[in-house]
Design an enzyme around this catalytic site. Structure first.
Site, mmCIF file in Angstrom:
data_model
loop_
_atom_site.group_PDB
_atom_site.id
_atom_site.type_symbol
_atom_site.label_atom_id
_atom_site.label_comp_id
_atom_site.label_asym_id
_atom_site.label_seq_id
_atom_site.Cartn_x
_atom_site.Cartn_y
_atom_site.Cartn_z
ATOM 1 C CB CYS A 1 -4.314 2.838 5.889
ATOM 2 S SG CYS A 1 -4.058 2.739 4.104
ATOM 3 C CB CYS B 1 -0.453 2.065 5.782
ATOM 4 S SG CYS B 1 -1.131 0.536 5.081
ATOM 5 C CB CYS C 1 -8.670 -4.579 -11.887
ATOM 6 S SG CYS C 1 -8.250 -3.509 -13.254
ATOM 7 C CB CYS D 1 -0.895 -0.007 1.233
ATOM 8 S SG CYS D 1 -1.884 1.497 1.420
ATOM 9 C CB CYS E 1 -5.121 -0.665 2.261
ATOM 10 S SG CYS E 1 -3.899 -1.117 3.513
#
Length: 154
Positions: free
Chosen positions: A99, A50, A119, A47, A96
């Protein structure tokens, strides 16, 4: 964003405009414009907000869509999904789990063994080569995740 810490708030200020648009406002980068749609290196996709490990390059495949596509997540609890009915479609949004950053969408048209296509927007990810990613205790191996729902008109 889920319970922003001072560190995450500082990281948000460092994002580029497209990274902020995608991760915080649910935007989408143009197809074939992101840095990872055609990347074939060995490593971990994290991510961008984070740094949580999300996808292993071993699950990345060529979907022909112009966005990085994966058939599985690195661990079941790393990506959360929910129904998204924006733009007159019914899709499954991927965020995510750490976060809450918007990552992209999940479709039921991927390859075996999962049949899923995560995707993702390149702008929501950062890539760590395998040698650098090896430090993360949870950054090895993908495990199946179950996602239901198809892209269909609302």
């Amino acid at each position: 964003m889920k319970n922003p810490t001072p560190a995450l708030e500082a990281r948000l200020r460092e994002l580029t405009p497209i990274q902020y648009s995608v991760t915080q406002e649910g935007g989408t980068e143009r197809a074939f414009s992101g840095v990872y749609w055609d990347k074939h290196d060995d490593g971990i996709y994290r991510c961008v907000v984070c740094k949580a490990p999300l996808f292993d390059s071993g699950t990345k495949f060529e979907s022909g869509t112009g966005w990085p596509s994966f058939f599985d997540v690195i661990e079941n609890d790393r990506v959360e999904t929910h129904e998204d009915r924006t733009f007159g479609m019914r899709r499954i949004e991927a965020n995510c789990a750490n976060c809450g950053a918007h990552l992209g969408h999940v479709f039921p048209d991927g390859p075996r063994p999962t049949g899923l296509r995560y995707c993702m927007n390149s702008a929501s990810l950062e890539f760590a080569p395998r040698a650098e990613a090896a430090d993360a205790p949870d950054a090895a191996g993908a495990r199946g995740a179950e996602v239901s729902g198809a892209a269909e008109p609302a």
